[in-house]
Enzyme design. Structure first.
Site, PDB file in Angstrom:
ATOM      1  N   GLY A  36      53.613 -35.921 -50.941  1.00 18.27           N
ATOM      2  CA  GLY A  36      54.165 -35.668 -49.613  1.00 18.27           C
ATOM      3  C   GLY A  36      54.898 -34.343 -49.517  1.00 18.27           C
ATOM      4  O   GLY A  36      54.719 -33.467 -50.359  1.00 18.27           O
ATOM      5  N   GLY A  41      49.132 -25.655 -48.697  1.00 20.32           N
ATOM      6  CA  GLY A  41      48.374 -25.852 -49.939  1.00 20.32           C
ATOM      7  C   GLY A  41      47.721 -27.236 -49.944  1.00 20.32           C
ATOM      8  O   GLY A  41      46.527 -27.390 -50.225  1.00 20.32           O
ATOM      9  N   HIS A  42      48.522 -28.245 -49.604  1.00 21.83           N
ATOM     10  CA  HIS A  42      47.971 -29.610 -49.540  1.00 21.83           C
ATOM     11  C   HIS A  42      46.859 -29.691 -48.482  1.00 21.83           C
ATOM     12  O   HIS A  42      45.833 -30.324 -48.687  1.00 21.83           O
ATOM     13  CB  HIS A  42      49.059 -30.616 -49.119  1.00 21.83           C
ATOM     14  CG  HIS A  42      50.154 -30.805 -50.123  1.00 21.83           C
ATOM     15  ND1 HIS A  42      51.460 -30.461 -49.863  1.00 21.83           N
ATOM     16  CD2 HIS A  42      50.163 -31.330 -51.371  1.00 21.83           C
ATOM     17  CE1 HIS A  42      52.229 -30.758 -50.895  1.00 21.83           C
ATOM     18  NE2 HIS A  42      51.463 -31.288 -51.834  1.00 21.83           N
ATOM     19  N   GLN A  66      56.818 -39.773 -63.242  1.00 25.03           N
ATOM     20  CA  GLN A  66      56.599 -38.431 -63.754  1.00 25.03           C
ATOM     21  C   GLN A  66      57.858 -37.550 -63.671  1.00 25.03           C
ATOM     22  O   GLN A  66      57.809 -36.377 -64.018  1.00 25.03           O
ATOM     23  CB  GLN A  66      55.419 -37.757 -63.053  1.00 25.03           C
ATOM     24  CG  GLN A  66      55.679 -37.337 -61.622  1.00 25.03           C
ATOM     25  CD  GLN A  66      54.402 -36.918 -60.925  1.00 25.03           C
ATOM     26  OE1 GLN A  66      53.517 -37.722 -60.690  1.00 25.03           O
ATOM     27  NE2 GLN A  66      54.294 -35.631 -60.594  1.00 25.03           N
ATOM     28  N   LYS A 154      46.950 -25.124 -58.548  1.00 27.16           N
ATOM     29  CA  LYS A 154      48.392 -24.835 -58.637  1.00 27.16           C
ATOM     30  C   LYS A 154      48.973 -25.549 -59.860  1.00 27.16           C
ATOM     31  O   LYS A 154      49.798 -25.005 -60.580  1.00 27.16           O
ATOM     32  CB  LYS A 154      49.068 -25.327 -57.357  1.00 27.16           C
ATOM     33  CG  LYS A 154      50.515 -25.681 -57.452  1.00 27.16           C
ATOM     34  CD  LYS A 154      51.368 -24.484 -57.127  1.00 27.16           C
ATOM     35  CE  LYS A 154      52.827 -24.686 -57.424  1.00 27.16           C
ATOM     36  NZ  LYS A 154      53.348 -25.992 -57.137  1.00 27.16           N
TER      37      LYS A 154
HETATM   38  P1  AMP Z   1      52.074 -32.589 -55.152  1.00 28.94           P
HETATM   39  O1  AMP Z   1      52.353 -33.187 -53.827  1.00 28.94           O
HETATM   40  O2  AMP Z   1      52.913 -31.403 -55.481  1.00 28.94           O
HETATM   41  O3  AMP Z   1      51.970 -33.610 -56.243  1.00 28.94           O
HETATM   42  O4  AMP Z   1      50.608 -31.981 -55.018  1.00 28.94           O
HETATM   43  C1  AMP Z   1      49.530 -32.770 -54.615  1.00 28.94           C
HETATM   44  C2  AMP Z   1      48.255 -31.994 -54.827  1.00 28.94           C
HETATM   45  O5  AMP Z   1      48.300 -30.785 -54.080  1.00 28.94           O
HETATM   46  C3  AMP Z   1      48.043 -31.580 -56.305  1.00 28.94           C
HETATM   47  O6  AMP Z   1      46.676 -31.700 -56.625  1.00 28.94           O
HETATM   48  C4  AMP Z   1      48.488 -30.142 -56.304  1.00 28.94           C
HETATM   49  O7  AMP Z   1      47.885 -29.365 -57.319  1.00 28.94           O
HETATM   50  C5  AMP Z   1      48.022 -29.693 -54.931  1.00 28.94           C
HETATM   51  N1  AMP Z   1      48.771 -28.519 -54.510  1.00 28.94           N
HETATM   52  C6  AMP Z   1      50.109 -28.409 -54.355  1.00 28.94           C
HETATM   53  N2  AMP Z   1      50.437 -27.145 -54.013  1.00 28.94           N
HETATM   54  C7  AMP Z   1      49.264 -26.445 -53.963  1.00 28.94           C
HETATM   55  C8  AMP Z   1      48.932 -25.084 -53.692  1.00 28.94           C
HETATM   56  N3  AMP Z   1      49.852 -24.177 -53.433  1.00 28.94           N
HETATM   57  N4  AMP Z   1      47.632 -24.726 -53.737  1.00 28.94           N
HETATM   58  C9  AMP Z   1      46.677 -25.635 -54.034  1.00 28.94           C
HETATM   59  N5  AMP Z   1      46.922 -26.929 -54.310  1.00 28.94           N
HETATM   60  C10 AMP Z   1      48.200 -27.323 -54.277  1.00 28.94           C
END
Ligand code: AMP
Length: 297
Positions: A36, A41-42, A66, A154
Site C-alpha cells: 500500500g 511505481g506501483h 518482514q 526497485k
Molecule cells: P512495496 O509496496 O514497497 O512492497 O512494493 C510493492 C511492489 O511494487 C514491489 O514489487 C516493488 O518492487 C514494486 N515497486 C515499489 N516501488 C517501485 C518503483 N519505484 N518502481 C518499480 N516498482 C516498484
C-alpha cells in the site's frame, strides 16, 4: 474517462470465489502484491501486468513478518482510501486487503525460506527479512493462484528471490519483473520517500547520481577496479550527507554473485540511509559498452 469501480475484498474465501468466477469466463489473472501507500511505481506494475492478463488483482498487506523489531511497522504509511482511488484509475479490477488475522491466524507456524540468493545485501542486517517476504508471497500466490504476478526491479534482490522460489516450489505463476520507476528528480519512487524532510530529499537525490557515475565508470573504463570505484562512491555518499551506507555492491545481474570484473550484465545495488529513512536503488551495468562504442567510431 470513467472507470469501472474496483471491487474490494478482505478474505481468502472471497478471493477464491472471484478468481473461480473469472476462470469460468476464461479470463486470465494477474496479481500485484504491495504494502500500500501506492505511488506511480506501483501503478506502473498495474499498467504492465494488464499487458499480460485480462483481470488484475492488487493486494495490500503490510507484512509484519518482514519488519525487524526496530523497524517502522507501526509507522508504515497506511492510506487505503487514496490507494483505492489510484487503483481504480489505473484500471485494476480487484483489491485484496486482508487483515493480519486472515494471513497469520494465531496458530500460524510455517516459514518459507530461500537459501543463497537471500544472503547479504538487503538481508545483511535484517535476519528474518526475506523469510517474511517469501512466506507472505507464497501465501498470496497460493491464495490467488494467478497466471502471472509482477514485482518491481526497485527491490532487485526480492525479484530474484521470488523467481527462484516459484521455480523451486513449482508454483504455476509467471513472475514478471517491472522496471524501476523514478520520481521527476530521479529518486527511486518509494512509499518511504514521504518520510524525507525537504533537506533530506536534497541529499537523497544524490543517490541515483552517484550510482550513475559508478555505471559510467564500469562501462567506459577498460579494466575498472570495482573495489576502488565502490570505496570512492561510498565515501562520496557519506560526504554528501548520507548517514549510513548499508551496502553498495556490484553483483552479477542474474545470480547476484559478487563479481570482480564486468564480463556479464551486472547490477550496482545499494541501500543507504538519510536521517531515519532507508533508501534502495539499483542500476544495470552493461559489459564493455564503452569499448564497443569506442571501437565502432
Ligand atoms: P512495496 O509496496 O514497497 O512492497 O512494493 C510493492 C511492489 O511494487 C514491489 O514489487 C516493488 O518492487 C514494486 N515497486 C515499489 N516501488 C517501485 C518503483 N519505484 N518502481 C518499480 N516498482 C516498484
Amino acid at each position: 474517462m470513467t472507470h469501472k469501480s474496483i471491487k474490494i475484498i478482505r478474505t481468502i474465501k472471497e478471493l477464491r470465489e472471484a478468481v473461480t468466477s473469472w476462470r469460468k469466463e476464461g479470463q486470465t489473472i494477474g496479481l500485484i502484491p504491495t504494502m500500500g501507500a501506492l505511488h506511480h511505481g506501483h501503478l506502473s506494475l498495474v499498467k504492465e501486468i494488464k499487458q499480460h492478463t485480462s483481470r488484475t488483482i492488487a493486494s495490500i498487506f503490510v507484512n509484519k513478518k518482514q519488519f525487524g523489531p526496530n523497524e517502522d511497522f507501526d509507522l508504515y504509511p497506511r492510506t487505503e482510501e487514496e490507494d483505492i482511488k489510484k487503483l481504480q484509475s489505473a484500471g485494476c479490477d480487484l483489491l485484496y486487503a486482508p487483515s493480519m488475522d486472515e494471513i497469520y491466524p494465531t496458530d500460524f507456524s510455517s516459514t518459507v525460506s530461500v537459501a543463497k540468493l537471500t544472503e547479504g545485501l538487503c538481508a545483511a542486517d535484517r535476519e528474518h527479512f526475506f523469510d517474511g517476504i517469501t512466506t507472505v508471497v507464497t501465501k498470496l500466490l497460493l491464495q490467488a493462484l494467478p497466471d502471472a504476478a509482477i514485482f518491481g526491479e526497485k527491490d532487485y534482490q526480492q525479484l530474484a528471490v521470488i523467481k527462484h522460489l516459484v521455480k523451486d516450489l513449482d508454483i504455476p505463476t509467471k513472475i514478471i519483473g517491472a522496471k524501476l520507476i523514478r520520481d521527476k528528480d530521479g529518486l527511486a519512487s518509494s512509499s518511504r520517500n514521504r518520510y524525507l524532510s525537504t533537506g533530506e530529499r536534497v541529499t537523497a537525490i544524490k543517490l541515483h547520481k552517484i550510482l550513475n557515475k559508478i555505471v559510467q565508470k564500469c562501462e567506459e573504463e577498460d579494466s575498472p577496479d570495482l573495489d576502488q570505484i565502490l570505496i570512492n562512491a561510498k565515501q562520496e555518499l557519506l560526504s554528501e550527507g548520507f548517514d549510513d551506507v548499508k551496502y553498495l555492491e556490484i553483483r552479477d545481474a542474474e545470480t547476484l554473485e559478487t563479481i570482480t570484473k564486468i564480463d556479464h550484465p551486472a547490477r550496482v545495488i545499494t541501500a543507504a540511509v538519510v536521517g531515519k529513512t532507508r533508501l534502495l536503488d539499483n542500476m544495470a551495468i552493461i559489459p564493455h559498452k564503452g569499448l564497443v562504442n569506442k571501437r565502432s567510431t
